[in-house]
Design a protein around this motif. Structure first.
Motif, mmCIF file in Angstrom:
data_model
loop_
_atom_site.group_PDB
_atom_site.id
_atom_site.type_symbol
_atom_site.label_atom_id
_atom_site.label_comp_id
_atom_site.label_asym_id
_atom_site.label_seq_id
_atom_site.Cartn_x
_atom_site.Cartn_y
_atom_site.Cartn_z
ATOM 1 N N TRP A 1 1.241 -1.271 -0.278
ATOM 2 C CA TRP A 1 0.298 -0.080 0.155
ATOM 3 C C TRP A 1 0.560 1.268 -0.112
ATOM 4 C CZ3 TRP A 1 -0.669 3.963 4.416
ATOM 5 C CH2 TRP A 1 -2.039 5.025 3.830
ATOM 6 N N LEU B 1 -6.517 3.150 3.500
ATOM 7 C CA LEU B 1 -5.714 1.838 3.798
ATOM 8 C C LEU B 1 -6.735 0.220 3.906
ATOM 9 C CD1 LEU B 1 -3.556 0.191 5.064
ATOM 10 C CD2 LEU B 1 -3.840 1.414 7.093
ATOM 11 N N PHE C 1 -7.700 -0.307 0.458
ATOM 12 C CA PHE C 1 -6.827 -1.780 -0.067
ATOM 13 C C PHE C 1 -6.340 -2.991 0.501
ATOM 14 C CE2 PHE C 1 -2.640 -3.746 -0.744
ATOM 15 C CZ PHE C 1 -1.989 -3.204 -1.111
#
Length: 574
Positions: A28, A40, A43
Motif C-alpha cells: 500500500w 488503507l 486496499f
C-alpha cells in the motif's frame, strides 16, 4: 491507534495474519508513493477479498465498536451541530446520536489517528466511535448537511468573494480552487453522477432551491440552509463560465459551457431569466457521444424498425416526429441522420440550437436576433443542393410551406411538431394554413413518441394487479392472464425510486393510400386515428402495454406519459 495495534486488531478479526499485514502495508505504501489515491481500508478490503461492509462488520466486532446502517439512521439537527461541517466533510465522518453527554460518530477508517483526535477535539465531549462504509457516510453527509456544505463554510470564512475567470477545465471531486468555483463544480459533478439532464437554480424569498431532472422527473437536491446568502456569487460564477454579461440582471440571457468530467466532454446550455427574487438559471447537460443511439437501441418493435428504415432511405417526402418537450424527438432524429449518413448524401440541418455535432453533416444554428430564422435558413439550404434536410421544428406557416415544397421537389425532410399524437400532425399542418392536398402528397409518415422510465434491474420484483383495474385502464383483456407485472422496490442504485434509465414508446403512422382521402376531406384526428388503427397502427398506449408485458416498465409509467383520452373513441371500438 498505532500501526502495531492495527496488526493485532486485524489478526484478532481473522482478516489478516501478521505476515500478511506486513506485506499488504508495504504494498500500500509503495502504491501511495506512486500516486495511488486508494485508502488503507479499501486496499485491505481488496486484498482480503471482502466487501467493505463485511470487512468493517468483522473489524467492529474485534474493536468492540458498533457497526451502523446509516440508511436507517435519523440524525437530529442538534446532533449534527456537535461536529463542525468542516471536520465532518474533511474526514468523512458523521455524528449519529447524542445521549448521556456522549456523542456517537460514524467513521470508515478507525486507523487514522489524525481523524480520531480531530473529531474528539472538535466535539469537546466524550466520543463513542462506530463504523460505517465510506460511501454510506458520504451519502448521509449529502442528505443531512446538503451538497457542498463544507464549501459554503469556506465561503463564510473567505468573504469577500472574488470571481476568477478561468479556461475550460477538468471538473473533479477534489477541486481545490476558490470556494464559489468549487461549489458550482460540485453541483455539476453531483448532477453528472446522478445522470441528470437539467439543473435548475430557483431563487425564492428565503431560499435558493436547486433541482435536478433525472429520467424526466425533477428532484430537489439537499442544500445547506445558508445557500441563499451566496445566491448572487453563484449565479455570477455560472454567468462568467458561460460567457454572459454579469452586469445585466434585467434581461434573459443564453450561454454555453464546455467542461470535461472524468475525461468525458460535456456541453452545458445555460439560460437565465429575471424573477422577483433574482435570476433563475437553468443548465441543460448534453453529454457528447451518448446521443448517437442506433435505431435498434431506441426500443422499436422489429416491424416498426423495418418500416422506418424503408422511410428514411426514400428520395423525397417528410417524416415528422411529434411529442412534447423532453420526449426524445432530437435523439430519434439524430439516430435517423446517423443511420443514413454517408459520403454519397449531402445532409444539412437547421436547429435551435445545435445540440450535438454530427461528423459529415452540415449543421446551421438559428439566430433570430440577426434574422436567421428556420424559414430563412431553410430557403437558403434549398440552394445548397441537399439530399436530406433536417428542420429542428415546424413552428409557423412559412417554415411549413418551405418544408413541404422541399419534399415535393425531391428532398427528404425530417422535422418535429408539437402535437399529442401522430394523427393530430395532419390537422395541425392544415390548421397552420397548408392545403390538404399538399399535406397528403408530401408527408410519408408521422411518429409520436414519449419516454418511459425503465424498472431498476437491481430491485425488480413481481407485483399483483387487479383485473378490474387493468380493464378500466384499457389493458388488452386477452393478454391479462399471460402477463406478469413488475415494479422496482427501490434501492440505493436507483435512489429508492424503483426506476433507472428510460426507453421510448412509439406511435408510427405510415401514410397509406386509404388515409389520403381523409386528409383531403379535412377529417378530424379521431377519424384518421380510427382508420390508422384499423390499418395496423399501434397507439402510444398500446406500445406502452407491450413494454409492460416485456417487463421493461410499469403500468403507472405508461399512464403518466400517455393521455387518458388518447384515441378513446378508437380504442372503445376495439
Amino acid at each position: 491507534m498505532a500501526f502495531v495495534s492495527i496488526k493485532n486488531v486485524l489478526a484478532q478479526a481473522a482478516l489478516a495474519s501478521c505476515d500478511q499485514f506486513d506485506a499488504w502495508l508495504k504494498e500500500w505504501r509503495v502504491a501511495v508513493e506512486n500516486g495511488s489515491q486508494e485508502s488503507l481500508i479499501a486496499f485491505f478490503c481488496r486484498e482480503a477479498g471482502l466487501s467493505e461492509e463485511m470487512f468493517l462488520q468483522r473489524l467492529a466486532k474485534a474493536l468492540g465498536w458498533q457497526y451502523l446502517e446509516l440508511s436507517r439512521a435519523n440524525i437530529t439537527p442538534e446532533t449534527r451541530k456537535r461536529i463542525s461541517t468542516k471536520v465532518a466533510f474533511q474526514y468523512t465522518v458523521i455524528p449519529t446520536q447524542f445521549e448521556n453527554n456522549t456523542l456517537q460518530v460514524a467513521v470508515s477508517n478507525p486507523f487514522d489517528t489524525g481523524l480520531l483526535s480531530s473529531v474528539q477535539f472538535d466535539a469537546q465531549c466524550p466520543i463513542q466511535f462506530a463504523l460505517a462504509p465510506k460511501d454510506e457516510i458520504e451519502k448521509a453527509l449529502k442528505k443531512y448537511y446538503g451538497v457542498g456544505a463544507e464549501t459554503l463554510d469556506e465561503l463564510a470564512e473567505d468573504e469577500p468573494i472574488e470571481l476568477v475567470v478561468g479556461e475550460d477545465k477538468e471538473i473533479t471531486e477534489s477541486d481545490q480552487e476558490a470556494s464559489v468555483i468549487k461549489f458550482v463544480n460540485q453541483i455539476i459533478w453531483e448532477a453528472f453522477k446522478d445522470r441528470a439532464t437539467d439543473i435548475h437554480f430557483e431563487p425564492a424569498e428565503d431560499e435558493l432551491r436547486i433541482r435536478y431532472r433525472i429520467d424526466g422527473i425533477l428532484h430537489q437536491a439537499p442544500m445547506p440552509p445558508q445557500l441563499k446568502r451566496y445566491q448572487a456569487a453563484l449565479i455570477s460564477r455560472i454567468k462568467v463560465m458561460s460567457g454572459m454579461n454579469i452586469a445585466e440582471k434585467r434581461l434573459p440571457q443564453d450561454g454555453r459551457i464546455n467542461v470535461r468530467i472524468k475525461g468525458e466532454e460535456l456541453d452545458i446550455r445555460v439560460s437565465t431569466v429575471p424573477t422577483v427574487y433574482g435570476e433563475s438559471v437553468s443548465l441543460r447537460l448534453l453529454t457528447r457521444g451518448k446521443i448517437f443511439l442506433s435505431l435498434d437501441k431506441l426500443g422499436f418493435a422489429p416491424s416498426e424498425e423495418e418500416a422506418l428504415r424503408e422511410i428514411i432511405v426514400k428520395p423525397h417526402g417528410i417524416l415528422l416526429v411529434t411529442g412534447p418537450t423532453g420526449s426524445g424527438k432530437s435523439t430519434s432524429l439524430y439516430a435517423f441522420l446517423s443511420t443514413i449518413n454517408s459520403v454519397h448524401k449531402r445532409i444539412i440541418t437547421i436547429e435551435e440550437p445545435v445540440e450535438y455535432e454530427l461528423k459529415g453533416i452540415n449543421q446551421i444554428a438559428v439566430r433570430s436576433d440577426i434574422g436567421l430564422t428556420f424559414a430563412v435558413g431553410l430557403r437558403h439550404i434549398l440552394r445548397q443542393d441537399p439530399n436530406v434536410i433536417m428542420v429542428g421544428e415546424i413552428r409557423d406557416l412559412e417554415t411549413a410551406e418551405i418544408a413541404i415544397r422541399a419534399a415535393l421537389t425531391g428532398h427528404l425532410v425530417f422535422s418535429t411538431l408539437h402535437t399529442n399524437d401522430a394523427p393530430s400532425a395532419f390537422t395541425r399542418l392544415i390548421d397552420m394554413g397548408i392545403e390538404p392536398f399538399l399535406v397528403a402528397s408530401s408527408v410519408e409518415a408521422v411518429m409520436a413518441q414519449r419516454l418511459v422510465r425503465t424498472i431498476c434491474p437491481h430491485c425488480k420484483v413481481e407485483q399483483k394487479v387487479e383485473r378490474d383495474y387493468l380493464l378500466r385502464i384499457g389493458f388488452p383483456e386477452a393478454e391479462i392472464a399471460s402477463t406478469s407485472f413488475f415494479r422496482g422496490r427501490g434501492c440505493e442504485e436507483c435512489r429508492e425510486l424503483g426506476y433507472q434509465g428510460r426507453t421510448g414508446i412509439y406511435e408510427i403512422l405510415i401514410l397509406k393510400e386509404a388515409l389520403r382521402p381523409l386528409i383531403l376531406n379535412r377529417a378530424p384526428a379521431s377519424t384518421i386515428s380510427q382508420r390508422a388503427i384499423d390499418l395496423g397502427m399501434r397507439t402510444l398506449r398500446s406500445d406502452g402495454w407491450k413494454k409492460v408485458k416485456a417487463g421493461m416498465t410499469t403500468i403507472e409509467e405508461v399512464l403518466r406519459v400517455t393521455q387518458t383520452e388518447e384515441h378513446l373513441s378508437a380504442l372503445a371500438g376495439k
